[in-house]
Design a protein around this motif. Structure first.
Motif, PDB file in Angstrom:
ATOM      1  N   LEU A 114       0.834  -1.206   0.000  1.00 13.82           N
ATOM      2  CA  LEU A 114       0.000   0.000   0.000  1.00 13.82           C
ATOM      3  C   LEU A 114       0.868   1.255   0.000  1.00 13.82           C
ATOM      4  O   LEU A 114       0.567   2.233  -0.704  1.00 13.82           O
ATOM      5  CB  LEU A 114      -0.924   0.001   1.213  1.00 13.82           C
ATOM      6  N   ARG A 115       1.926   1.249   0.759  1.00 11.38           N
ATOM      7  CA  ARG A 115       2.804   2.423   0.803  1.00 11.38           C
ATOM      8  C   ARG A 115       3.507   2.632  -0.535  1.00 11.38           C
ATOM      9  O   ARG A 115       3.805   3.766  -0.918  1.00 11.38           O
ATOM     10  CB  ARG A 115       3.811   2.276   1.933  1.00 11.38           C
ATOM     11  N   ILE A 132      -9.889   5.095  -0.172  1.00 14.06           N
ATOM     12  CA  ILE A 132      -8.998   4.289  -1.016  1.00 14.06           C
ATOM     13  C   ILE A 132      -9.848   3.377  -1.888  1.00 14.06           C
ATOM     14  O   ILE A 132     -10.748   2.701  -1.378  1.00 14.06           O
ATOM     15  CB  ILE A 132      -8.056   3.430  -0.157  1.00 14.06           C
ATOM     16  N   VAL A 186      -0.348   5.126  -0.254  1.00  9.33           N
ATOM     17  CA  VAL A 186      -1.218   5.173   0.919  1.00  9.33           C
ATOM     18  C   VAL A 186      -0.372   5.497   2.148  1.00  9.33           C
ATOM     19  O   VAL A 186       0.747   5.011   2.290  1.00  9.33           O
ATOM     20  CB  VAL A 186      -1.963   3.836   1.101  1.00  9.33           C
ATOM     21  N   PRO A 206      -2.500  11.979  -1.617  1.00 10.62           N
ATOM     22  CA  PRO A 206      -3.445  12.327  -0.553  1.00 10.62           C
ATOM     23  C   PRO A 206      -4.196  13.614  -0.835  1.00 10.62           C
ATOM     24  O   PRO A 206      -3.720  14.497  -1.546  1.00 10.62           O
ATOM     25  CB  PRO A 206      -2.541  12.466   0.677  1.00 10.62           C
ATOM     26  N   ALA A 235      -2.366   2.527   7.351  1.00  8.96           N
ATOM     27  CA  ALA A 235      -3.729   2.339   6.839  1.00  8.96           C
ATOM     28  C   ALA A 235      -4.163   0.883   6.933  1.00  8.96           C
ATOM     29  O   ALA A 235      -5.358   0.600   7.081  1.00  8.96           O
ATOM     30  CB  ALA A 235      -3.823   2.830   5.395  1.00  8.96           C
ATOM     31  N   TYR A 249      -7.966  10.107  -0.945  1.00  4.94           N
ATOM     32  CA  TYR A 249      -6.917   9.957  -1.943  1.00  4.94           C
ATOM     33  C   TYR A 249      -7.494  10.191  -3.336  1.00  4.94           C
ATOM     34  O   TYR A 249      -8.691  10.021  -3.565  1.00  4.94           O
ATOM     35  CB  TYR A 249      -6.291   8.553  -1.882  1.00  4.94           C
TER      36      TYR A 249
END
Length: 411
Positions: free
Chosen positions: A45-46, A122, A50, A282, A54, A317
């Motif tokens: 996710l990162r 998301i 994100v 974001p 999260a 996002y």
């Protein structure tokens, strides 16, 4: 009958008492699997933009709903154990005694993940693709719980990896029955360790999804669909080897049919759905890049960011292209959602006679002809978007063509 030269042993104990609290190996395996899936999903996710942490917000919803879904599937597909002639309806809530179906777990977990993803802003497809390699790893760890429980094995075999299976004590759950000398009692012969076959298969599925996704850069949930196809293909043949009790339809175990139908559904989705990998920036936070977790995009100076103010949770996002995401990671500047206005372009476009009418068609009174023949704002109407519609620069045209748009929070 010859004694086999080699065999896989099974534990004779699956429950340990910590004072009044029972510690169950099956539950520990599930917990370790969940943690492993969360670590992998957080990393992925990162990589897609994100904010850190999260995955915990998602797990808070997905794990409980997944467990409930797993139990519901088990009860529905084995109703005679709870609602039959000698069934005990209240046992349907006794999850600690075993009985969880992966099909229900995925469906229930998807509902929880959708709720969390909607709250975070998301797209669900981003969460699903991030989870795709971690979920089969979690399933592989969870299958070790079946080994402790001496369950889910196959038919008899003479192979060197044949499994020794204990006779479990019905009056002392989680422990093997013992003979007069205190030795655990074994089932006669050796058996196929189908739980081990599935665990190894799941590790292979995780590797397949990870490397194909890294090479082909799947998007819009296609990495998750690939995982579903890989898992169900293995579950199909492994299920045929199992000898534990199960309901049958047309001579085949129910889960065989389930695996086949789910495989076909995932295949149809994988073939029909197309689209690039989704990246996120974001909304509602200061213009500062989120540090990547060693991903496939450019790095930023983490020391400079750590010296600044603490990050705040974004309001949501916005989906961007990979090029826009790379630029955001390098500069910290959130890409524009729409091409910005150019003050010099609008007067020139308005002053030039015949602009937009080179095809010979005359514009209707009170309507400005757009570059694509679409109606523009009426004459004399005050609008803030007229300058933007006039003539954006080449760089702005490229930014607008990337398809940057707000994330669909209902996806």
């Amino acid at each position: 009958m010859t004694t086999p030269l080699a065999a896989l042993p099974s534990p004779s104990t699956a429950v340990w008492q910590l004072g009044p609290l029972p510690i169950r190996a099956y539950a520990l395996c599930i917990i370790v699997g969940i943690v492993l899936a969360c670590v992998v999903t957080e990393y992925r996710l990162r990589q897609r933009g994100v904010a850190p942490g999260a995955v915990l917000d998602i797990a808070v919803w997905a794990v409980p709903t997944g467990i409930v879904g797993a139990r519901i599937y088990h009860v529905i597909t084995s109703p005679e154990k709870y609602f039959g002639e000698h069934g005990e309806p209240l046992k349907a809530f006794a999850i600690w005694e075993g009985g969880l179906g992966i099909w229900g777990a995925v469906a229930g977990g998807a509902i929880g993940a959708w709720i969390a993803a909607r709250q975070l802003g998301i797209p669900l497809t981003v969460v699903a693709d991030a989870l795709a390699p971690g979920l089969p790893l979690a399933q592989a760890v969870g299958r070790l719980g079946n080994w402790f429980n001496n369950e889910l094995y196959g038919g008899r075999t003479s192979l060197p990896w044949g499994l020794q299976v204990h006779v479990m004590d019905p009056d002392n759950p989680g422990h093997a029955l013992r003979d007069d000398a205190g030795n655990p009692v074994l089932q006669p012969g050796l058996y196929h360790p189908t739980f081990l076959y599935e665990a190894l298969w799941n590790v292979g599925v995780a590797a397949l999804v990870y490397f194909l996704d890294r090479r082909l850069r799947f998007g819009r949930g296609r990495a998750f669909a690939l995982y579903v196809m890989g898992y169900t293909a293995g579950r199909f043949w492994i299920e045929l080897m199992r000898t534990d009790e199960a309901n049958h339809i047309l001579g085949l175990r129910l889960n065989v049919w389930t695996a086949l139908l789910v495989f076909l559904g995932a295949l149809a989705y994988f073939v029909r759905v197309r689209g690039p990998r989704e990246y996120l920036v974001p909304i509602g936070v200061p213009a500062a890049p989120v540090p990547p977790a060693g991903g496939d995009v450019s790095q930023v100076d983490l020391a400079a960011r750590e010296a600044g103010p603490q990050a705040v949770a974004p309001e949501g996002y916005r989906v961007v292209t990979e090029e826009q995401f790379r630029a955001y990671r390098e500069t910290g500047v959130v890409p524009d959602e729409e091409p910005p206005a150019t003050d010099a372009a609008a007067p020139d476009a308005a002053a030039e006679p015949g602009a937009g009418a080179e095809s010979g068609a005359e514009a209707e009174p009170g309507v400005e002809a757009g570059t694509d023949g679409e109606p523009g704002p009426a004459d004399g109407r005050d609008t803030d978007t007229g300058a933007r519609d006039a003539a954006p620069s080449a760089d702005q045209d490229r930014a607008g063509a990337t398809g940057a748009r707000p994330a669909d929070r209902d996806s």
